[in-house]
Design an enzyme around this catalytic site. Structure first.
Site, mmCIF file in Angstrom:
data_model
loop_
_atom_site.group_PDB
_atom_site.id
_atom_site.type_symbol
_atom_site.label_atom_id
_atom_site.label_comp_id
_atom_site.label_asym_id
_atom_site.label_seq_id
_atom_site.Cartn_x
_atom_site.Cartn_y
_atom_site.Cartn_z
ATOM 1 N N HIS A 72 0.769 -1.210 0.028
ATOM 2 C CA HIS A 72 -0.122 0.069 0.167
ATOM 3 C C HIS A 72 0.826 1.404 0.102
ATOM 4 C CE1 HIS A 72 -3.975 -1.592 1.171
ATOM 5 N NE2 HIS A 72 -3.541 -2.513 0.642
ATOM 6 N N TYR A 200 -9.584 5.957 6.535
ATOM 7 C CA TYR A 200 -9.893 6.432 7.792
ATOM 8 C C TYR A 200 -10.762 7.628 7.745
ATOM 9 C CZ TYR A 200 -5.624 3.904 9.554
ATOM 10 O OH TYR A 200 -4.547 2.880 9.495
ATOM 11 N N PRO A 292 -5.394 1.218 18.219
ATOM 12 C CA PRO A 292 -5.171 0.533 16.986
ATOM 13 C C PRO A 292 -5.077 1.859 15.692
ATOM 14 C CG PRO A 292 -7.131 0.187 17.652
ATOM 15 C CD PRO A 292 -6.908 0.842 18.749
ATOM 16 N N LYS A 296 -0.245 0.369 14.638
ATOM 17 C CA LYS A 296 1.318 0.104 15.133
ATOM 18 C C LYS A 296 1.417 -1.152 16.123
ATOM 19 C CE LYS A 296 3.150 3.433 12.926
ATOM 20 N NZ LYS A 296 3.686 2.900 11.753
ATOM 21 N N TYR A 384 3.503 6.801 9.577
ATOM 22 C CA TYR A 384 2.718 5.551 9.153
ATOM 23 C C TYR A 384 3.606 4.649 8.723
ATOM 24 C CZ TYR A 384 -1.638 2.978 8.115
ATOM 25 O OH TYR A 384 -2.429 2.256 8.077
HETATM 26 C C1 PHB Z 1 -7.017 -3.722 10.242
HETATM 27 O O1 PHB Z 1 -6.859 -4.238 9.109
HETATM 28 O O2 PHB Z 1 -7.639 -4.770 11.099
HETATM 29 C C2 PHB Z 1 -6.424 -2.445 10.792
HETATM 30 C C3 PHB Z 1 -6.017 -1.694 9.919
HETATM 31 C C4 PHB Z 1 -5.478 -0.314 10.257
HETATM 32 C C5 PHB Z 1 -5.467 0.038 11.445
HETATM 33 C C6 PHB Z 1 -6.115 -0.816 12.433
HETATM 34 C C7 PHB Z 1 -6.571 -2.051 12.157
HETATM 35 O O3 PHB Z 1 -5.150 1.291 11.847
#
Ligand code: PHB
Ligand code: APR
Length: 389
Positions: A72, A200, A292, A296, A384
């Site tokens: 990604h 997000y 989450p 990280k 990130y």
């Molecule tokens: C997930 O795919 O479970 C996931 C991805 C990004 C995040 C948290 C969880 O920031």
């Protein structure tokens, strides 16, 4: 029983550390409280920094990850009906790899099987003895009775609820904690992801995240009050609420289906200092937790594994303990920066129950600034994709 490094916990931290050490000829025994099936059944995030991927290669298990993982090179931030992209490749030089933690754990167990590693499952009453002496040991109970594992070092990789951190006397450790007043309701479904990169979203109804495992397996989250229960959320209610929190074109493109997993996880920031007490070294979730939002959790565990692995190799093969003496300081220097980033992403993207109108305007201004400013985007991208080790 005797080994060089006794590893408490067979999650990603313990398994990766054990595999790396083994490849350098250092003997380890892993003690895991649950069954292997239980450990493999846990569903966790799967966004891997480059440093994590490098460790997988160093451990000799990078091939499937490279083949099946998805690179990604950016991510998307939505607020209201607006959405902008953060270009990781342009701003930070590289991207991240999307490869589920379940797959990581499976690769680790398979490599241990092939290597004939000693992993003891379903251990109970684990107790660390003499961590502040030169002859530490770990006592534990299995179905056969109580056993004692003598060792040179103990790696405490037993997660947030493990015994390792609590084995450091209370007057020798300091804990820092922040609890967030909401949780994430997560759904896994066999549907194609709504977008080829993560989204997000900060919406007036609360946070939402669109993530994925592969081309036909999606992972979605919505912010919910901690008093909610996952069972009370029907699939239909979940999809309806998710749609309301996404920009209209994304909501329209969303493909829904039955959930194959649904659960609520609380959000917490936590750090324990120091991460070493004598010959006991904490690693991963045993020492720190991040919310989450910045993906990280696994990556902070990996940076600990990196520092600890190199320190143990020097100690066990060269008799040089400098790396171990400085392990806590080195690991924590990076951990705190990642704690800051995860906290910042969380504060930026969620709605808080006690958020006043001024705080809301601050959040909106910060999102608008992030949407416009390349400098601000660069800060996000650099964090990130992962800070250097
Ligand atoms: C997930 O795919 O479970 C996931 C991805 C990004 C995040 C948290 C969880 O920031
Ligand atoms: N004795 C032995 N094992 C224990 C004990 C104990 N007393 N207590 C806990 N464990 C085991 C757990 O069953 C678990 O398998 O330790 C393991 C810890 O694994 P994780 O919680 O996954 O922690 P870690 O390996 O540090 O991984 C960090 O991966 O699982 C994610 O959320 C986690 O993203 C984070 C990252």
């Amino acid at each position: 029983m005797r080994t060089q490094v006794a590893i408490i916990g067979g999650g990603p931290s313990g398994l990766l550390l054990a595999l790396l050490l083994r490849r350098r000829g250092i003997d380890t025994v892993v003690l895991e409280r649950r069954t292997r099936a239980h450990v493999l059944g846990r569903i966790r995030a799967g966004v891997l920094e480059r440093g994590f991927a490098a460790l997988m290669h160093e451990a000799g298990i990078g091939a499937r990850m490279e083949r099946e993982g998805f690179l990604h090179e950016g991510t998307n931030i939505a607020f209201g009906d607006e959405m902008f992209r953060i270009d990781f490749r342009r701003l930070a030089g590289h991207g991240v790899l999307v490869y589920g933690q379940t797959e990581v754990t499976r690769d680790l167990y398979e490599a241990h099987d092939a290597a004939g590693s000693r992993i003891v499952f379903e251990v109970e009453e684990v107790a660390i003895e003499g961590a502040d002496t030169d002859t530490p040991a770990v006592a534990f109970r299995t179905r056969e009775g109580v056993r004692r594992l003598a060792c040179d070092y103990v790696a405490g990789c037993d997660g947030f609820h493990g015994v390792s951190r609590r084995s450091i006397p209370a007057d020798r450790r300091r804990e820092y904690e922040k609890l967030y007043p909401f949780g994430w309701l997560g759904v896994l479904s066999e549907t194609p992801p709504v977008n080829d990169e993560l989204i997000y979203a900060n919406s007036e109804r609360g946070f939402a995240l669109c993530s994925m495992r592969n081309a036909s397996l999606s992972r979605y989250y919505i912010q919910v009050p901690l008093s909610d229960s996952a069972e009370a959320w029907s699939d239909t209610a979940f999809w309806d609420e998710l749609r309301r929190r996404l920009p209209a074109p994304v909501a329209e493109a969303l493909v829904t289906g039955p959930s194959i997993e649904k659960s609520i996880a609380p959000l917490r920031s936590f750090v324990c200092e120091p991460m070493r007490w004598g010959r006991l070294l904490l690693c991963g979730d045993a020492a720190h937790i991040v919310p989450p939002t910045g993906a990280k959790g696994l990556n902070t565990a990996a940076s600990d594994v990196h520092y600890l692995y190199h320190a143990l190799v020097r100690a066990c093969l060269e008799g040089d303990e400098e790396g171990l003496e400085r392990y806590s300081e080195r690991a924590l220097a990076r951990i705190w920066k990642t704690e800051r980033f995860s906290w910042w992403m969380t504060m930026l993207l969620h709605r808080f129950p006690d958020q006043g109108s001024f705080e809301l305007r601050m959040q909106q201004a910060e999102l608008a600034f992030l949407a416009e400013s390349e400098a601000a985007q660069k800060v996000l991208a650099e964090n990130y994709v992962g800070l250097p080790y």
